[in-house]
Each structure stands twice: as structure tokens, then as C-alpha cells.
Design an enzyme around this catalytic site. Structure first.
Site, PDB file in Angstrom:
ATOM      1  N   ASP A  27      49.898 -11.988  52.080  1.00 40.86           N
ATOM      2  CA  ASP A  27      48.527 -11.640  52.133  1.00 40.86           C
ATOM      3  C   ASP A  27      48.234 -11.081  53.512  1.00 40.86           C
ATOM      4  O   ASP A  27      49.101 -11.241  54.436  1.00 40.86           O
ATOM      5  CB  ASP A  27      47.907 -13.131  51.895  1.00 40.86           C
ATOM      6  CG  ASP A  27      46.538 -12.933  52.144  1.00 40.86           C
ATOM      7  OD1 ASP A  27      45.600 -12.020  51.428  1.00 40.86           O
ATOM      8  OD2 ASP A  27      45.664 -13.827  52.807  1.00 40.86           O
ATOM      9  N   ASP A  29      44.726 -10.496  55.358  1.00 44.15           N
ATOM     10  CA  ASP A  29      43.700 -11.421  56.379  1.00 44.15           C
ATOM     11  C   ASP A  29      43.902 -12.785  56.438  1.00 44.15           C
ATOM     12  O   ASP A  29      44.167 -13.483  55.188  1.00 44.15           O
ATOM     13  CB  ASP A  29      42.217 -11.001  55.863  1.00 44.15           C
ATOM     14  CG  ASP A  29      41.282 -11.481  57.029  1.00 44.15           C
ATOM     15  OD1 ASP A  29      41.178 -10.584  58.116  1.00 44.15           O
ATOM     16  OD2 ASP A  29      40.493 -12.062  56.913  1.00 44.15           O
TER      17      ASP A  29
END
Ligand code: PLP
Ligand code: CA
Length: 304
Positions: A27, A29
Site C-alpha cells: 500500500d 500512503d
């Protein structure tokens, strides 16, 4: 007693895990960066994995940029060996879904940022032109006759008129209802938050009385995009690393991947433990297999 998951790992355990896996899904952020600031050590982790011959891909629900912008962003933040082919965003995957899965037979009405529209354009998806007079009402607007899908994503220029038009298009049961992702909100610095795509999708779900098909995490579709572009991806060889239980860990579980929560982002270990200890078995899909404080904890594993 013997609850599975949430295992905080370090040192040799991390080394063993990194050796055992050959495909890493990150992922962005909260794992790789916070907004415009790279997580300390993340660039070194990514380049070390790549140099060791591991496959690395990035799976982000942020639909506001086309993939080229991510390549530039990675470079700007010191990740100098990340290529376009490694980036799977909810906007890119939405474009693939419209083009390859539903083969949308008309135009798409888009609620979203310019970046989403550019990604769709790149895939050859025709979108309804948006050029509204700010004082117009729904009565002043001609509705396009051939809208076959409404796609909702984060839109920092959301208006009541867009919501009204989308609701009108969705009266037609043949018109598909898609959402780039269903993220509720995102943390900003200084204790502020940014409402996410999910908040806009919810408004349109209420107005239309319909449920959107979600493309981004936790839906499996992003993993299908990855599998179709990297031959021979074996879920058992994958590790999904994320910071949010309700998107990243559930995505990993839905796709049959081992999951790792990093504590540099949204979710806390206590929330993961609560899900683990919950009587409701559906909550167990949100529990990470492994937990680290930060992906920088991988670094000692690369020293010989
Ligand atoms: N969508 C938007 C609009 C965002 O600003 C963010 C994070 O900043 C995200 C989604 C979440 O991105 P990721 O899936 O990389 O955590
Ligand atoms: Ca995240």
C-alpha cells in the site's frame, strides 16, 4: 489463548519471512509515504527487495493521479527504481474494469479528479464532458443519452449538481454504478482529515437506492489486475503490506495472501487485537498475520 494473527515480528523472523516470499504488495500512503514525505528507510527497503530479485508492486486506493504521476512521485521521493508496470491504483484498475471486464458500450459519467479522467482517457474510455455553469441547476442540463456507467471517486470539486446528474443516470438499471474505492477518510497533517471516495459513494448510494461495485481494495479485482500482468503469481508466495485493517488486511485475506500491518499509518495494533478477539468470525479477515512498527524494520534483513 491461541488466537491466530497479529504476530509482532522482528530481526530473524522478518528475515525468514522476506526470504520465504517472492512477491511484495505495498500500500502507499501510510506505508511508503505520508503525503509528500517518504517514510524513513522505505526507499532503501524497496530497492533492496528489487535488487534481490523480488517482485514489488504498489496497490493504492488513491484515484486522484494517473500512473505516470506516481512514477514521478516515487522518483521525487527517492524511489529511483519504480516503474509504471509496478503501479496499480484504483483509477488505473477502474479503467481496466471498464475497458476489459464490462467493455462499457457507451459513455461514463465521472465524479472524480482530473487524474481519474486522464487515466480513463488513456484506456480509451469515453467520458461525458463536464463544463457546468456554477449556477446551473439540474433543469438547465441536458443529460447525455448514452451513459452506461457512473464512476465515483474522490472529487475535490464535488458539487450538488454532479450528485444530481449521477442520480439521474442511475435511474436507468442498465447504467452501471462503480466506485474507485470506498475509503471513508484519510489522515492529513495537523489532525485534519480528508473525506475519501467512500463518503461521496455513500451520498450517491442513498440518492440512487443502489449499491456501487467497488474496484479498489478490499475488492479482489486489483489482485486480478496484478495476476493478469505478472505471470505465475502464486498467492502463497505473496505478502501484502498495509496500514489500514479495513482495506489492506481485508484485501490480502480476500485474495488469499499473507498480510502485514505496519504501524506508520491509520490502524493501531489494539484495533487489530480487538478484531482478532472478536466473536464475529467475519472480523477475523481484518486481522494481519504479522505486525511491524515500520517497513524500515526490514533493513537489517538485507545486511549480510
Ligand atoms: N484516496 C485519496 C484521495 C487519498 O488522499 C489517499 C491517501 O492519501 C488514499 C486514497 C489512500 O491511499 P493508499 O491506498 O495508498 O493508502
Ligand atoms: Ca494506506
Amino acid at each position: 489463548f491461541g488466537f491466530k494473527g497479529c504476530q509482532k515480528i522482528r530481526g530473524p523472523q522478518i528475515r525468514n519471512l522476506l526470504e520465504a516470499k517472492d512477491f511484495f504488495l505495498f500500500d502507499c500512503d501510510g506505508v511508503i509515504w505520508h503525503g509528500e514525505n517518504a517514510i524513513t528507510g522505505a526507499a532503501k527497503v524497496v530497492s533492496s527487495l528489487i535488487r534481490r530479485g523480488k517482485n514489488v508492486v504498489f496497490v493504492t486506493n488513491n484515484c486522484t493521479r494517473p500512473r505516470e504521476n506516481y512514477v514521478h512521485k516515487f522518483y521525487r521521493l527517492g524511489f529511483t527504481d519504480v516503474m509504471l508496470e509496478q503501479i496499480f491504483s484504483s483509477s488505473y484498475c477502474s479503467a481496466l474494469y471498464l475497458r476489459d471486464v464490462v467493455k462499457v458500450p457507451g459513455q461514463v459519467f465521472v465524479i472524480g479528479c482530473d487524474g481519474l479522467r486522464r487515466e480513463l482517457q488513456e484506456a480509451g474510455i469515453p467520458c461525458v464532458e463536464e463544463a457546468d455553469d456554477p449556477d446551473a441547476t439540474i433543469y438547465d442540463c441536458a443529460l447525455a443519452p448514452d451513459v452506461k456507467a457512473v464512476l465515483v471517486g474522490h472529487d475535490d470539486k464535488m458539487t450538488f449538481l454532479k450528485l444530481a446528474k449521477a442520480s439521474c443516470y442511475l435511474k436507468d438499471p442498465e447504467c452501471l454504478f462503480l466506485a474507485t474505492d470506498n475509503d471513508p477518510w484519510h489522515p492529513l497533517s495537523g489532525g485534519r482529515i480528508l473525506p475519501g471516495s467512500g463518503s461521496l459513494t455513500a451520498a450517491l448510494e442513498v440518492a440512487s437506492g443502489r449499491k456501487a461495485t467497488v474496484i479498489g481494495k478490499p475488492s479482489r479485482f486489483m489482485f486480478e489486475c496484478i495476476s493478469s500482468q505478472f505471470r505465475g503469481v502464486d498467492p502463497a508466495q505473496c505478502l501484502m503490506v498495509g496500514d489500514r485493517l479495513e482495506t489492506d488486511m481485508l484485501f490480502g485475506s480476500n485474495c488469499g495472501l499473507d498480510t502485514m500491518l505496519t504501524l506508520t499509518g491509520v490502524s493501531q495494533i489494539e484495533e487489530a487485537q480487538e478484531y482478532r478477539n472478536s466473536d464475529q468470525t467475519t472480523n477475523h479477515s481484518l486481522v494481519p498475520d504479522y505486525v511491524v512498527d515500520t517497513i524500515a524494520d526490514f533493513l537489517p534483513a538485507f545486511e549480510d
